[in-house]
Write a protein that holds these residues in place. Structure first.
Motif, PDB file in Angstrom:
ATOM      1  N   ALA A   1      -5.490  10.259  -6.146  1.00 29.29           N
ATOM      2  CA  ALA A   1      -5.169   9.520  -7.367  1.00 29.29           C
ATOM      3  C   ALA A   1      -3.677   9.198  -7.442  1.00 29.29           C
ATOM      4  N   GLU A   2      -2.826  10.160  -7.048  1.00 30.84           N
ATOM      5  CA  GLU A   2      -1.389   9.911  -7.021  1.00 30.84           C
ATOM      6  C   GLU A   2      -1.054   8.817  -6.009  1.00 30.84           C
ATOM      7  N   ALA A   3      -1.734   8.819  -4.864  1.00 29.20           N
ATOM      8  CA  ALA A   3      -1.495   7.801  -3.844  1.00 29.20           C
ATOM      9  C   ALA A   3      -1.882   6.423  -4.363  1.00 29.20           C
ATOM     10  N   GLN A   4      -2.993   6.339  -5.075  1.00 29.49           N
ATOM     11  CA  GLN A   4      -3.400   5.052  -5.642  1.00 29.49           C
ATOM     12  C   GLN A   4      -2.374   4.557  -6.658  1.00 29.49           C
ATOM     13  N   ALA A   5      -1.901   5.458  -7.509  1.00 36.38           N
ATOM     14  CA  ALA A   5      -0.897   5.076  -8.508  1.00 36.38           C
ATOM     15  C   ALA A   5       0.401   4.652  -7.826  1.00 36.38           C
ATOM     16  N   PHE A   6       0.792   5.381  -6.795  1.00 39.46           N
ATOM     17  CA  PHE A   6       2.013   5.060  -6.058  1.00 39.46           C
ATOM     18  C   PHE A   6       1.882   3.690  -5.389  1.00 39.46           C
ATOM     19  N   THR A   7       0.736   3.434  -4.770  1.00 41.45           N
ATOM     20  CA  THR A   7       0.496   2.159  -4.107  1.00 41.45           C
ATOM     21  C   THR A   7       0.493   1.013  -5.119  1.00 41.45           C
ATOM     22  N   ALA A   8      -0.138   1.221  -6.264  1.00 43.36           N
ATOM     23  CA  ALA A   8      -0.168   0.181  -7.297  1.00 43.36           C
ATOM     24  C   ALA A   8       1.236  -0.121  -7.808  1.00 43.36           C
ATOM     25  N   ALA A   9       2.041   0.916  -8.023  1.00 44.72           N
ATOM     26  CA  ALA A   9       3.413   0.710  -8.490  1.00 44.72           C
ATOM     27  C   ALA A   9       4.238  -0.019  -7.432  1.00 44.72           C
ATOM     28  N   ALA A  10       4.068   0.356  -6.166  1.00 44.69           N
ATOM     29  CA  ALA A  10       4.792  -0.312  -5.086  1.00 44.69           C
ATOM     30  C   ALA A  10       4.361  -1.770  -4.978  1.00 44.69           C
ATOM     31  N   TRP A  11       3.078  -2.033  -5.141  1.00 46.85           N
ATOM     32  CA  TRP A  11       2.565  -3.398  -5.088  1.00 46.85           C
ATOM     33  C   TRP A  11       3.173  -4.225  -6.219  1.00 46.85           C
ATOM     34  N   ALA A  12       3.220  -3.656  -7.425  1.00 46.69           N
ATOM     35  CA  ALA A  12       3.790  -4.378  -8.567  1.00 46.69           C
ATOM     36  C   ALA A  12       5.278  -4.664  -8.344  1.00 46.69           C
TER      37      ALA A  12
END
Length: 168
Positions: free
Chosen positions: A109-120
């Motif tokens: 879940a942290e990886a998904q949040a990190f990836t989403a933030a990096a994508w944004a």
């Protein structure tokens, strides 16, 4: 340079906080089943202190309870610690697998949040390259757009145009 969070994300490892919670929770069955009675008595004497090991364990159990749906039926560990203690002692191997599974799900879940933030951030950087500015921050006040006919307030000219078309 990379931050600690970025390195942990790339290595698929939990944060230090979650790793410590996991270690304490993995150790808990051994303590409950095989801990010397004098140690258990000492821990019970300091349980009322907010920074004591029993208080930290209760906090860790609360974290696990909120993260692991399979444990919801045990109830809040702060209200039903005896139920949790019995479950842990009766199911020590299952307990260790629940802890491991929960940490793995948390890392995902942290990886998904990190990836989403990096994508944004990446999208925002690319938009800025083409002359688009960053969206206004919440702290920046946007003056309302007022309808000249009925004095209704709108947050954008697009909303005002829609109102003008529909109402006037």
């Amino acid at each position: 340079t990379k931050t600690d969070a970025e390195v942990l994300h790339m290595a698929a490892r939990p944060s230090l906080r979650v790793a410590l919670i996991a270690q304490r929770l993995r150790y808990l069955p051994r303590l409950l089943l095989h801990g010397p009675s004098i140690l258990i008595a000492m821990l019970q004497q300091v349980a009322h202190l907010s920074d004591s090991w029993p208080a930290i364990i209760r906090s860790d159990l609360s974290w696990l309870w909120t993260q692991q749906p399979l444990l919801l039926s045990l109830g809040d560990p702060n209200d039903h610690f005896g139920v949790w203690e019995s479950f842990i002692m009766a199911n020590s191997k299952l307990w260790v697998s629940y802890v491991a599974r929960t940490v793995k799900a948390h890392v995902f879940a942290e990886a998904q949040a990190f990836t989403a933030a990096a994508w944004a951030r990446n999208i925002n950087d690319r938009l800025c390259l083409f002359g688009f500015s960053e969206p206004p921050r919440a702290s920046q006040r946007v003056d309302p757009v007022v309808c000249p006919h009925c004095n209704a307030n709108y947050t954008s000219t697009l909303a005002l145009r829609s109102h003008l078309f529909a109402a006037h």
